[in-house]
Design an enzyme around this catalytic site. Structure first.
Site, PDB file in Angstrom:
ATOM      1  N   SER A  91       0.899  -1.095   0.011  1.00 34.99           N
ATOM      2  CA  SER A  91      -0.102  -0.067   0.036  1.00 34.99           C
ATOM      3  C   SER A  91       0.823   1.038   0.143  1.00 34.99           C
ATOM      4  CB  SER A  91      -0.995  -0.069   1.229  1.00 34.99           C
ATOM      5  OG  SER A  91      -1.900   0.831   1.080  1.00 34.99           O
ATOM      6  N   HIS A 201      -7.860   1.549  -1.468  1.00 36.48           N
ATOM      7  CA  HIS A 201      -7.930   0.593  -2.447  1.00 36.48           C
ATOM      8  C   HIS A 201      -9.232   0.258  -3.079  1.00 36.48           C
ATOM      9  CE1 HIS A 201      -3.518   0.702  -1.681  1.00 36.48           C
ATOM     10  NE2 HIS A 201      -3.805   0.371  -0.601  1.00 36.48           N
TER      11      HIS A 201
END
Length: 312
Positions: A91, A201
């Site tokens: 991430s 996301h």
């Protein structure tokens, strides 16, 4: 000997997370001072003293995590002289990876981290987005459950494929809560909401990603000196524009961590070293591939252990 380095994302932060290393290596506090000056926030005080609620705000967490990982990378490179095969970040950790790979300056990266966090934090109204971890179900089952819950107005998506049997979902709060109930009924070992309000996301981040693309264009971005395997693309593009596009896509695309580690293994890496607070990725990496030697560096003892392991 082939070394790969991975960098953790949001969720690994904690008050006092680099205090031990800072006592031995002045570079830690120096990095935080440079970062604080770049975004006009006293990150060192926040990390050293708290409160945790302030550190856990996405717009603060991301520059604080970057400074932690970058300072640890600086310590590592001054302690060990070995080539690096590949880097990757989970991430937000991908921004740390590109910074350590010299694709952008630390100062620019800190500013970018702050902007990224602000865009994500403001992407949806407070309370309308959520994330949850689901343990013990196959990926296909979770994807099917997400489709059964989602509608035109509400959505939930699988967004982090962290290790076999561990998936994180994100989306509208009510859809995430319904997904939790369905996952438990399906036989999940655990299904619980995470203490975050940003549906990272997921497709709810697309508008934020468009604005982040503009921010990426405003910084000097070079081709990295070390290959960086990107989450959203699952490869390393050969031109800067594609690298930046991958960073933009990452905001609304799943983190394919299992596949990332598998690709790192295919490239011949023998040691997988996590640089940053905690050992979250190290735990995941061991569950993904036990044949890799997974190490972490977040304090003086873990640094000594990692250095000794690769120098034997």
């Amino acid at each position: 000997m082939e070394l790969a380095f991975v960098f953790p994302g949001q969720g690994s932060q904690s008050v006092g997370m680099v205090s031990d290393l800072a006592g031995s290596f002045p570079i830690v506090k120096e990095c935080y001072e440079e970062a604080s000056d770049a975004i006009k926030i006293d990150l060192w005080k926040m990390v050293h003293e708290g409160p945790a609620e302030e550190l856990n705000q996405t717009s603060n967490t991301q520059p604080a995590m970057l400074a932690a990982s970058y300072s640890i990378w600086s310590i590592w490179t001054s302690s060990v002289s070995m080539s690096v095969k590949v880097m990757a970040g989970h991430s937000f950790g991908e921004v740390s990876a590109f910074t350590c790979a010299e694709a952008l300056s630390f100062k620019d990266a800190v500013k970018l981290a702050r902007i990224r966090g602000e865009l994500m934090q403001n992407a949806v109204p407070e309370g309308s987005g959520a994330m949850a971890a689901v343990l013990g179900l196959d990926d296909d089952v979770i994807n099917q459950l997400c489709r059964s819950v989602s509608s035109n107005d509400l959505s939930v998506e699988a967004v982090n494929f962290n290790s076999p049997g561990q998936v994180v979902v994100a989306g509208h709060t009510s859809a995430v809560e319904e997904l939790i109930d369905k996952a438990k009924a399906e036989g999940a070992k655990r299904a619980l909401k995470l203490p975050v309000s940003v549906p990272a996301h997921s497709s709810l981040m697309k508008h934020a990603a468009e604005k982040f693309a503009q921010a990426l264009d405003d910084v000097a971005f070079s081709f990295p000196q070390t290959e960086v395997l990107q989450n959203a693309l699952l490869h390393s593009p050969d031109d800067v524009s594609a690298l930046k596009e991958g960073l933009q896509m990452q905001l609304y695309s799943p983190v394919q961590w299992v596949k990332t580690i598998e690709l790192i293994k295919q490239q011949g890496a023998q040691y997988l070293i996590e640089l940053g607070p905690g050992r979250v990725l190290t735990g995941l990496n061991k569950r993904i591939d036990k044949s890799l030697t997974s190490l972490c560096v977040f304090d003086n003892k873990s640094l000594e252990t990692a250095v000794n392991a690769i120098e034997e």
